[in-house]
Motif scaffolding. Structure first.
Motif, PDB file in Angstrom:
ATOM      1  N   MET A 221     -26.382  40.666   2.140  1.00  0.00           N
ATOM      2  CA  MET A 221     -25.966  40.406   0.765  1.00  0.00           C
ATOM      3  C   MET A 221     -25.519  38.959   0.599  1.00  0.00           C
ATOM      4  SD  MET A 221     -26.710  43.036  -0.850  1.00  0.00           S
ATOM      5  CE  MET A 221     -26.072  42.444  -2.403  1.00  0.00           C
ATOM      6  N   GLN A 222     -24.949  38.369   1.648  1.00  0.00           N
ATOM      7  CA  GLN A 222     -24.534  36.977   1.552  1.00  0.00           C
ATOM      8  C   GLN A 222     -25.752  36.066   1.418  1.00  0.00           C
ATOM      9  OE1 GLN A 222     -21.545  35.795   4.315  1.00  0.00           O
ATOM     10  NE2 GLN A 222     -21.660  33.640   3.785  1.00  0.00           N
ATOM     11  N   LEU A 223     -26.862  36.461   2.032  1.00  0.00           N
ATOM     12  CA  LEU A 223     -28.099  35.687   1.922  1.00  0.00           C
ATOM     13  C   LEU A 223     -28.804  35.938   0.596  1.00  0.00           C
ATOM     14  CD1 LEU A 223     -29.577  36.278   5.500  1.00  0.00           C
ATOM     15  CD2 LEU A 223     -28.459  34.202   4.655  1.00  0.00           C
ATOM     16  N   LEU A 224     -28.649  37.143   0.062  1.00  0.00           N
ATOM     17  CA  LEU A 224     -29.410  37.553  -1.114  1.00  0.00           C
ATOM     18  C   LEU A 224     -28.707  37.270  -2.441  1.00  0.00           C
ATOM     19  CD1 LEU A 224     -31.643  39.183  -2.616  1.00  0.00           C
ATOM     20  CD2 LEU A 224     -30.353  41.261  -2.031  1.00  0.00           C
ATOM     21  N   ALA A 225     -27.423  37.616  -2.527  1.00  0.00           N
ATOM     22  CA  ALA A 225     -26.755  37.667  -3.825  1.00  0.00           C
ATOM     23  C   ALA A 225     -26.301  36.301  -4.328  1.00  0.00           C
ATOM     24  CB  ALA A 225     -25.560  38.619  -3.754  1.00  0.00           C
TER      25      ALA A 225
ATOM     26  N   ARG B 197     -36.340  41.019   5.073  1.00  0.00           N
ATOM     27  CA  ARG B 197     -36.615  39.665   4.573  1.00  0.00           C
ATOM     28  C   ARG B 197     -37.575  39.724   3.382  1.00  0.00           C
ATOM     29  NH1 ARG B 197     -38.081  34.183   7.989  1.00  0.00           N
ATOM     30  NH2 ARG B 197     -38.260  32.830   6.183  1.00  0.00           N
ATOM     31  N   TRP B 198     -38.573  40.604   3.462  1.00  0.00           N
ATOM     32  CA  TRP B 198     -39.498  40.779   2.334  1.00  0.00           C
ATOM     33  C   TRP B 198     -38.732  41.216   1.092  1.00  0.00           C
ATOM     34  CZ3 TRP B 198     -39.930  45.627   0.074  1.00  0.00           C
ATOM     35  CH2 TRP B 198     -40.822  45.700  -1.001  1.00  0.00           C
ATOM     36  N   MET B 199     -37.805  42.169   1.272  1.00  0.00           N
ATOM     37  CA  MET B 199     -37.010  42.655   0.151  1.00  0.00           C
ATOM     38  C   MET B 199     -36.194  41.512  -0.476  1.00  0.00           C
ATOM     39  SD  MET B 199     -35.885  45.354  -1.601  1.00  0.00           S
ATOM     40  CE  MET B 199     -36.205  46.755  -0.532  1.00  0.00           C
ATOM     41  N   ARG B 200     -35.582  40.706   0.386  1.00  0.00           N
ATOM     42  CA  ARG B 200     -34.777  39.587  -0.101  1.00  0.00           C
ATOM     43  C   ARG B 200     -35.629  38.624  -0.930  1.00  0.00           C
ATOM     44  NH1 ARG B 200     -33.624  35.969   4.514  1.00  0.00           N
ATOM     45  NH2 ARG B 200     -32.745  37.888   5.381  1.00  0.00           N
TER      46      ARG B 200
ATOM     47  N   ARG C  96     -25.175  39.305 -14.869  1.00  0.00           N
ATOM     48  CA  ARG C  96     -25.897  38.308 -15.648  1.00  0.00           C
ATOM     49  C   ARG C  96     -27.394  38.302 -15.361  1.00  0.00           C
ATOM     50  NH1 ARG C  96     -23.106  32.694 -14.773  1.00  0.00           N
ATOM     51  NH2 ARG C  96     -22.735  33.465 -12.669  1.00  0.00           N
ATOM     52  N   THR C  97     -28.150  37.834 -16.334  1.00  0.00           N
ATOM     53  CA  THR C  97     -29.596  37.718 -16.183  1.00  0.00           C
ATOM     54  C   THR C  97     -29.936  36.542 -15.271  1.00  0.00           C
ATOM     55  OG1 THR C  97     -29.757  36.302 -18.124  1.00  0.00           O
ATOM     56  CG2 THR C  97     -29.997  38.662 -18.473  1.00  0.00           C
ATOM     57  N   GLY C  98     -31.108  36.617 -14.657  1.00  0.00           N
ATOM     58  CA  GLY C  98     -31.592  35.531 -13.824  1.00  0.00           C
ATOM     59  C   GLY C  98     -30.852  35.381 -12.510  1.00  0.00           C
ATOM     60  N   ARG C  99     -30.092  36.404 -12.120  1.00  0.00           N
ATOM     61  CA  ARG C  99     -29.305  36.337 -10.894  1.00  0.00           C
ATOM     62  C   ARG C  99     -29.343  37.688 -10.185  1.00  0.00           C
ATOM     63  NH1 ARG C  99     -26.029  31.866 -10.971  1.00  0.00           N
ATOM     64  NH2 ARG C  99     -24.390  32.707  -9.627  1.00  0.00           N
ATOM     65  N   VAL C 100     -29.157  37.636  -8.863  1.00  0.00           N
ATOM     66  CA  VAL C 100     -29.006  38.859  -8.080  1.00  0.00           C
ATOM     67  C   VAL C 100     -27.512  39.110  -7.895  1.00  0.00           C
ATOM     68  CG1 VAL C 100     -29.450  40.015  -5.881  1.00  0.00           C
ATOM     69  CG2 VAL C 100     -31.171  38.456  -6.835  1.00  0.00           C
ATOM     70  N   THR C 101     -27.055  40.272  -8.309  1.00  0.00           N
ATOM     71  CA  THR C 101     -25.638  40.630  -8.168  1.00  0.00           C
ATOM     72  C   THR C 101     -25.496  41.737  -7.137  1.00  0.00           C
ATOM     73  OG1 THR C 101     -25.106  40.020 -10.453  1.00  0.00           O
ATOM     74  CG2 THR C 101     -23.597  41.530  -9.349  1.00  0.00           C
ATOM     75  N   GLY C 102     -24.666  41.499  -6.134  1.00  0.00           N
ATOM     76  CA  GLY C 102     -24.391  42.498  -5.123  1.00  0.00           C
ATOM     77  C   GLY C 102     -23.245  43.387  -5.561  1.00  0.00           C
ATOM     78  N   PHE C 103     -23.443  44.696  -5.486  1.00  0.00           N
ATOM     79  CA  PHE C 103     -22.420  45.678  -5.867  1.00  0.00           C
ATOM     80  C   PHE C 103     -21.885  46.265  -4.567  1.00  0.00           C
ATOM     81  CE2 PHE C 103     -21.559  49.840  -8.335  1.00  0.00           C
ATOM     82  CZ  PHE C 103     -20.305  49.392  -8.709  1.00  0.00           C
ATOM     83  N   LEU C 104     -20.671  45.872  -4.180  1.00  0.00           N
ATOM     84  CA  LEU C 104     -20.152  46.155  -2.847  1.00  0.00           C
ATOM     85  C   LEU C 104     -18.889  47.000  -2.901  1.00  0.00           C
ATOM     86  CD1 LEU C 104     -20.406  42.509  -1.435  1.00  0.00           C
ATOM     87  CD2 LEU C 104     -22.210  44.252  -1.543  1.00  0.00           C
ATOM     88  N   GLY C 105     -18.708  47.803  -1.881  1.00  0.00           N
ATOM     89  CA  GLY C 105     -17.499  48.603  -1.771  1.00  0.00           C
ATOM     90  C   GLY C 105     -17.620  49.544  -0.587  1.00  0.00           C
ATOM     91  N   PRO C 106     -16.486  49.986  -0.027  1.00  0.00           N
ATOM     92  CA  PRO C 106     -16.535  50.929   1.091  1.00  0.00           C
ATOM     93  C   PRO C 106     -17.078  52.277   0.652  1.00  0.00           C
ATOM     94  CG  PRO C 106     -14.279  50.604   0.334  1.00  0.00           C
ATOM     95  CD  PRO C 106     -15.120  49.628  -0.422  1.00  0.00           C
TER      96      PRO C 106
END
Length: 303
Positions: A194-198, A168-171, A29-39
């Motif tokens: 990712m828990q802090l960012l997404a 932190r800058w990246m986040r 979705r727009t206006g959101r940060v989405t984390g794409f996670l997987g092993p």
């Protein structure tokens, strides 16, 4: 559908006997940060490459607002992407590397200096690429992705090589870009970050979708959603007060109470009404790493 929304529909990639991505569908979705996670081997990078037209799907499609990447007009101005640390001619400066991309894309040279400022590389703008650290190369790659002021940003492991300050800058940067209404998709193995960012997560394993949704919702479905830690010398009285809220208070080994089913404000009000003294009242989020390991257990990545 938003013109900037990423939609992946039944995406599949078969390499002879290896199915790297298997009927994968999700949206960003727009206006959101989405984390794409997987092993490792889950098919994340292959999926991102199909999004950007670098790999042809066996079946299915990936679109930006209904349009495939290869059909976008001025794609650099619509989608910015970094799939690995930036590469450039070793003897070329960071500024000149960006200016060459600007000229190829029909952008003014001044845009190079603007994005160098955004990523904090202005002091190193005239240094040759061969002298850049991995973290600096990551920043240069992000600068290149931002040249066209894109509405969509796709990053694969952008924190590689960054120190804690850089992470932190990246986040902060990605959150700010999302707050402007952009669509941000980030692949990463740094689950704590990712828990802090997404805002949302898409979790895949063995090429298949395992779970998608807002972070708090995903944590909640696994029993690790937000809870409230309380410390009080009047535990019994507080438990009695919380029973009227249909909240559950469980005593922990350190003497605190872990409360589920009520927010901190409601707990504080109940304690005040019951004249219960509180020494600590803190909301704690669940652990994304724990949820990730539970969801992907036994689902080995594709090799």
């Amino acid at each position: 559908m938003s013109t900037d929304e990423i939609v992946v529909e039944h995406l599949t990639k078969q390499y002879k006997r290896l199915r790297a991505v298997d009927d994968l569908s999700f949206s960003v979705r727009t206006g959101r940060v989405t984390g794409f996670l997987g092993p490792n081997g889950a098919g994340k990078t292959t999926t991102l490459r199909m999004l950007l037209g670098l790999v042809t799907p066996t079946s299915g499609q990936a679109t930006f607002g209904g349009t495939k990447y290869v059909d976008l007009h001025d794609p650099l101005k619509h989608v910015g992407a970094v799939l690995e640390a930036s590469s450039a001619h070793r003897g070329r400066t960071g500024r000149n590397h960006l200016r060459m991309i600007c000229r190829a894309a029909g952008l003014p040279d001044s845009r190079a200096d603007e994005v160098l400022t955004i990523v904090g590389l202005t002091p190193a703008a005239n240094r040759k690429f061969k002298g850049y650290s991995l973290g600096m190369r990551q920043r240069l790659g992000i600068a290149a992705a931002l040249l066209g002021d894109p509405r969509v940003l796709i990053l694969d492991e952008p924190a590689n090589g960054l120190d804690p300050e850089g992470i932190r800058w990246m986040r902060d940067l990605l959150k700010a870009l999302a707050s402007e209404g952009r669509t941000v998709l980030v692949s990463s193995h740094l689950l704590g970050e990712m828990q802090l960012l997404a805002d949302d997560v898409v979790i895949v394993a063995a090429g298949k979708l395992i779970r998608q949704g807002p972070v708090d919702e995903v944590l909640g479905t696994m029993g690790t959603g937000a809870h409230v830690r309380v410390r009080t010398p009047q535990a019994a009285e507080l438990k009695a007060a919380l029973s009227e809220l249909n909240a559950t208070a469980t005593e922990q080994s350190d003497g605190s109470l872990m409360v589920v089913g009520a927010e901190a404000a409601a707990i504080g009000h109940a304690a005040f009404t019951a004249s219960v003294e509180l020494h600590e009242l803190a909301t704690e989020r669940g652990d994304l790493e724990q949820v990730f390991l539970q969801l992907t257990a036994g689902k080995a990545g594709i090799r």
